[in-house]
Design a protein around this motif. Structure first.
Motif, PDB file in Angstrom:
ATOM      1  N   GLU A  56      67.443  82.709  17.974  1.00  0.00           N
ATOM      2  CA  GLU A  56      66.294  81.960  17.460  1.00  0.00           C
ATOM      3  C   GLU A  56      66.641  81.363  16.102  1.00  0.00           C
ATOM      4  O   GLU A  56      67.332  81.986  15.297  1.00  0.00           O
ATOM      5  CB  GLU A  56      65.082  82.881  17.301  1.00  0.00           C
ATOM      6  CG  GLU A  56      64.496  83.406  18.604  1.00  0.00           C
ATOM      7  CD  GLU A  56      63.732  82.359  19.408  1.00  0.00           C
ATOM      8  OE1 GLU A  56      63.663  81.190  18.972  1.00  0.00           O
ATOM      9  OE2 GLU A  56      63.214  82.719  20.477  1.00  0.00           O
ATOM     10  N   MET A  57      66.113  80.178  15.866  1.00  0.00           N
ATOM     11  CA  MET A  57      66.237  79.591  14.545  1.00  0.00           C
ATOM     12  C   MET A  57      65.266  80.318  13.616  1.00  0.00           C
ATOM     13  O   MET A  57      64.326  80.968  14.067  1.00  0.00           O
ATOM     14  CB  MET A  57      65.894  78.104  14.582  1.00  0.00           C
ATOM     15  CG  MET A  57      66.990  77.253  15.188  1.00  0.00           C
ATOM     16  SD  MET A  57      66.510  75.532  15.142  1.00  0.00           S
ATOM     17  CE  MET A  57      66.180  75.229  16.867  1.00  0.00           C
ATOM     18  N   ILE A  77      63.419  64.353   8.650  1.00  0.00           N
ATOM     19  CA  ILE A  77      63.006  65.655   9.172  1.00  0.00           C
ATOM     20  C   ILE A  77      63.978  66.155  10.236  1.00  0.00           C
ATOM     21  O   ILE A  77      64.312  67.338  10.280  1.00  0.00           O
ATOM     22  CB  ILE A  77      61.560  65.568   9.721  1.00  0.00           C
ATOM     23  CG1 ILE A  77      60.577  65.301   8.566  1.00  0.00           C
ATOM     24  CG2 ILE A  77      61.169  66.841  10.457  1.00  0.00           C
ATOM     25  CD1 ILE A  77      59.165  64.934   8.995  1.00  0.00           C
ATOM     26  N   ASN A  78      64.471  65.229  11.077  1.00  0.00           N
ATOM     27  CA  ASN A  78      65.378  65.681  12.138  1.00  0.00           C
ATOM     28  C   ASN A  78      66.699  66.216  11.573  1.00  0.00           C
ATOM     29  O   ASN A  78      67.322  67.093  12.160  1.00  0.00           O
ATOM     30  CB  ASN A  78      65.623  64.586  13.179  1.00  0.00           C
ATOM     31  CG  ASN A  78      66.368  63.395  12.631  1.00  0.00           C
ATOM     32  OD1 ASN A  78      66.242  63.065  11.452  1.00  0.00           O
ATOM     33  ND2 ASN A  78      67.164  62.749  13.470  1.00  0.00           N
ATOM     34  N   GLU A 132      70.128  70.845  10.819  1.00  0.00           N
ATOM     35  CA  GLU A 132      70.880  71.733   9.927  1.00  0.00           C
ATOM     36  C   GLU A 132      70.505  73.186  10.185  1.00  0.00           C
ATOM     37  O   GLU A 132      71.349  74.070  10.209  1.00  0.00           O
ATOM     38  CB  GLU A 132      70.623  71.360   8.455  1.00  0.00           C
ATOM     39  CG  GLU A 132      71.400  70.121   8.045  1.00  0.00           C
ATOM     40  CD  GLU A 132      70.983  69.553   6.696  1.00  0.00           C
ATOM     41  OE1 GLU A 132      70.037  70.083   6.069  1.00  0.00           O
ATOM     42  OE2 GLU A 132      71.613  68.560   6.278  1.00  0.00           O
ATOM     43  N   GLU A 133      69.212  73.389  10.411  1.00  0.00           N
ATOM     44  CA  GLU A 133      68.763  74.739  10.710  1.00  0.00           C
ATOM     45  C   GLU A 133      69.293  75.213  12.061  1.00  0.00           C
ATOM     46  O   GLU A 133      69.731  76.357  12.204  1.00  0.00           O
ATOM     47  CB  GLU A 133      67.231  74.792  10.703  1.00  0.00           C
ATOM     48  CG  GLU A 133      66.698  76.190  10.883  1.00  0.00           C
ATOM     49  CD  GLU A 133      65.199  76.280  10.674  1.00  0.00           C
ATOM     50  OE1 GLU A 133      64.519  75.249  10.824  1.00  0.00           O
ATOM     51  OE2 GLU A 133      64.725  77.374  10.361  1.00  0.00           O
ATOM     52  N   LEU A 144      74.729  62.400  13.748  1.00  0.00           N
ATOM     53  CA  LEU A 144      74.883  62.231  12.311  1.00  0.00           C
ATOM     54  C   LEU A 144      75.805  63.286  11.709  1.00  0.00           C
ATOM     55  O   LEU A 144      76.590  63.011  10.802  1.00  0.00           O
ATOM     56  CB  LEU A 144      73.498  62.319  11.646  1.00  0.00           C
ATOM     57  CG  LEU A 144      73.429  61.897  10.188  1.00  0.00           C
ATOM     58  CD1 LEU A 144      73.232  60.390  10.091  1.00  0.00           C
ATOM     59  CD2 LEU A 144      72.295  62.628   9.479  1.00  0.00           C
ATOM     60  N   LYS A 145      75.723  64.501  12.242  1.00  0.00           N
ATOM     61  CA  LYS A 145      76.560  65.598  11.740  1.00  0.00           C
ATOM     62  C   LYS A 145      77.937  65.598  12.418  1.00  0.00           C
ATOM     63  O   LYS A 145      78.741  66.499  12.158  1.00  0.00           O
ATOM     64  CB  LYS A 145      75.865  66.943  11.985  1.00  0.00           C
ATOM     65  CG  LYS A 145      74.575  67.123  11.225  1.00  0.00           C
ATOM     66  CD  LYS A 145      74.821  67.469   9.762  1.00  0.00           C
ATOM     67  CE  LYS A 145      73.533  67.373   8.980  1.00  0.00           C
ATOM     68  NZ  LYS A 145      73.758  67.492   7.538  1.00  0.00           N
TER      69      LYS A 145
END
Lengths: 262, 431
Positions: A178-179, A207-208, A213-214, A240-241
């Motif tokens: 889980e995040m 926000i995305n 990242e999370e 993007l990452k």
């Protein structure tokens, strides 16, 4: 598709009624990525032998983005037109591939004359697993893979559905993580409330990006989604990452279809 | 006798002033539009018992929940002590409930322990706000009054609890000295440690005991009258606010009945709509909001749990759900003051939208309901944001350009994107 997707018009012409209407939604109809999810939902329905149909070209936007943007006129115009179509076909039960369509038809249509039993596709999958009709066999193995699930706001907080999508993942024998922000505390993907259709207001980050990242902090191999808008936002974040090779964003329906070799 | 009369006058004056201010607030709340929240009384009662009495939504953050629990229990239980103070004050008695015997000792003992835990909790709260500077308590809206308001409340509570404990300590010492009027009553598990700090002469102790007693009760009466001006109003409004909170799924937004009539008339020319008052769509000012929205605003204690989970705020955007609630309260207070000064018809040319809440704030909302979920007393900032959007879109046609494009697409193509409706089923043709 290896099989023909039946439409309501065809069934009606043949004097038949389906058990369930599959409400595809605009994203599921037009967005290339979401179309794959739509086809997987059909594959699941076809595989388990549920008698279903779609509206095809008779379907129209539920009005959700108009309503969340504040345009109640446009929303109700859409809603009442859709309700006329649904009622004309004597629809009783609806499955949707999109939490926004799900929420709108389930909660906001009854007040305008359209009352149906509405479920989200993850709930359908949960039921099918419970009934033993879906087993996660005969396809790709997700055994031991690290999967994290992102709760769509309109499925989770909006309607309290947290267990169904997780149930669909539990059967995979995967490693579910889980995040930090999950379930009722889940963080939005950034697309809800008609944000999908506009540039975000200025801030420190999108926000995305915050969400991805999370998600990446859990070191997942798969980020599971249950909403075509979340899918777009999360996929954009992964691009993007520059993590497209290591991390896949997949809808619960896609995972289920693959695990069952559909 | 003089003391009793003074006490009676002070108490009556405090209650009268509070009643006047409370009535003004209720009047202000009633300036909101009607909405029926009297259905399902049993479910509403259970919600109130669970959320307000049971503090069920506080537990998400265990540390403040733990500390707040002591302050809350202290507040609820110490009211029994206040009852005794009231009776003693009016009739010149001393520790009137003494007749309860062992139970009385137990009660006073538990009040002392609670007073101490309230004292410690408030001290930790002060440290969290002013020394640790928790992010949740900062933000653009937490300057000047809202910032000092919180500190005043905490300091007052610490002073009140200190007075209570020193009063007991002096009383205990007077009991030991066998002073007349100071009957042997009560147990003093906390204040016994303060006894040595006090003077030993009976006359000095009497002064300490009476000063603390008066300070304690005047403090409580003053605090009562501070509430209507403060975020601390939640200690009263949390209860009706949770009772009248939304019981529908959070994803469900209201279907505006006025719009339904017009849409029905558009779709079916033979439809004759019921007579409805012409009104505006959505909200430009606080009086366009519902009374529940306005009650929410008076209930908000500015804890910032909403803002700390808001995806827009987290990513540095202007939107803060807490500010939405504070702006709504500030504006309705201003509207109320205008009515008091200039009569009900007075217009000051200001409105909630633009003068308090900017367009940038309302358009940053993702309608994710995180703020609604996070609120420990079931406040709904999202509904206010939506009403403001409705006004901007339906009354003014002032949506961002891309939103207009999306709505145009829905109107013309039955989808938010510009695709042909004829292509809607193409997905079934591809593999």
């Amino acid at each position: 598709m290896e099989f023909k997707v039946p439409t309501m018009a065809e069934l009606m012409a043949a004097g038949e009624e389906p058990e369930i209407l599959f409400w595809v939604g605009c994203a599921g109809s037009y967005d290339e990525r979401a179309q794959k999810i739509t086809r997987d939902i059909c594959k699941i329905l076809h595989h388990v032998g549920i008698k279903y149909a779609v509206l095809g070209t008779e379907e129209s936007c539920t009005g959700d983005p108009a309503k969340r943007a504040g345009n109640e006129f446009l929303f109700q115009m859409q809603a009442m037109t859709n309700i006329e179509v649904l009622n004309a076909y004597n629809i009783k039960k609806i499955v949707t591939g999109c939490p926004h369509c799900f929420n709108t038809i389930k909660n906001e249509y009854p007040g305008l004359g359209g009352t149906y039993e509405v479920i989200h596709h993850t709930q359908l999958i949960q039921d099918l697993i419970n009934e033993g009709k879906l087993k996660a066999e005969g396809g790709e193995s997700f055994k031991g893979k690290k999967i994290t699930y992102h709760d769509p706001c309109y499925l989770g907080r909006g309607n309290g559905i947290y267990e169904a999508p997780r149930k669909a993942l539990e059967i995979l024998d995967a490693q579910l993580v889980e995040m930090k922000r999950c379930k009722s505390n889940g963080l939005c993907c950034g697309a809800g409330g008609a944000q999908m259709f506009k540039e975000p207001e200025k801030g420190n980050k999108d926000i995305n990006v915050e969400r991805i990242e999370e998600a990446l902090q859990t070191n997942p191999q798969v980020i599971a989604a249950g909403c075509p808008f979340c899918m777009t936002m999360l996929s954009d974040g992964i691009k993007l990452k520059d993590k497209e090779q290591e991390v896949k964003v997949m809808d619960i329906a896609e995972i289920t279809a693959r695990a069952n070799g559909l | 006798m003089v003391a009793q009369i003074l006490f009676l006058v002070l108490t009556l004056a405090a209650i009268a002033l509070f009643t006047v201010n409370l009535r003004k607030i209720i009047r202000n709340i009633r300036l909101g539009k009607p909405v029926d929240r009297h259905d399902q009384p049993q479910k509403r009662l259970m919600t109130m018992l669970r959320v307000a009495f049971g503090q069920s939504k506080m537990v998400v953050r265990p540390i403040p929940a733990f500390l707040h629990f002591f302050v809350y229990i202290g507040f609820v239980i110490i009211n029994i002590e206040v009852l005794e103070i009231m009776i003693d004050g009016l009739f010149g008695t001393h520790r009137i409930f003494n007749g309860l015997g062992g139970l009385y000792n137990f009660l006073i003992g538990s009040f002392e322990i609670l007073a101490f835990t309230v004292w410690v909790s408030c001290a930790i709260f002060l440290i969290r706000r002013n020394i640790l500077k928790l992010k949740r308590f900062s933000g653009v809206e937490m300057k000047s009054w809202p910032k000092s308001d919180a500190n005043y409340i905490l300091i007052t509570e610490i002073l009140l609890m200190s007075a209570f404990l020193f009063m007991n300590a002096a009383d205990a010492k007077l009991q030991l000295l066998g002073a007349s009027h100071y009957v042997n009553a009560g147990a003093f598990p906390v204040s016994q440690y303060l006894i040595n700090l006090l003077p030993s002469s009976e006359s000095a102790l009497l002064i300490v005991e009476r000063s603390c007693w008066w300070f304690h009760i005047i403090g409580i009466l003053a605090f009562l009258n501070y509430l209507p001006y403060s975020k601390h109003f939640h200690i009263l409004f949390a209860f009706p606010n949770t009772y009248f909170s939304n019981l529908e799924p959070k994803g469900e937004f209201t279907n505006m009945a006025s719009v339904t009539n017009e849409v029905k008339a558009m779709l079916d020319p033979s439809f004759v709509p019921a007579e409805t008052e012409p009104g505006k769509f959505g909200a430009k000012d606080v009086t366009d909001l519902s009374w529940v929205n306005l009650m929410n605003a008076y209930t908000c204690t500015e804890c910032g749990r909403c803002t700390s989970v808001c995806p827009a705020n987290i990513t540095g955007k202007l939107l803060s759900p807490r500010k939405i609630m504070m702006d709504t309260r500030d504006r309705i207070t201003e509207v109320g003051q205008n009515i008091d000064k200039h009569g009900a018809e007075h217009q000051d040319g200001k409105s909630l939208l633009d003068d308090y809440i900017s367009r940038e704030e309302i358009w940053a909302c993702t309608s994710c309901n995180a703020c609604v979920e996070a609120c420990p007393v079931n406040i709904d900032p999202l509904q206010i944001i939506m009403e403001l959007r409705r006004f901007a879109v339906m009354e003014e046609s002032q949506a961002p350009g891309s939103i207009n494009a999306m709505m145009g697409n829905i109107e013309n193509n039955q989808a938010p994107w510009k695709y042909s409706p004829a292509d809607r089923f193409n997905w079934a043709q591809e593999s």
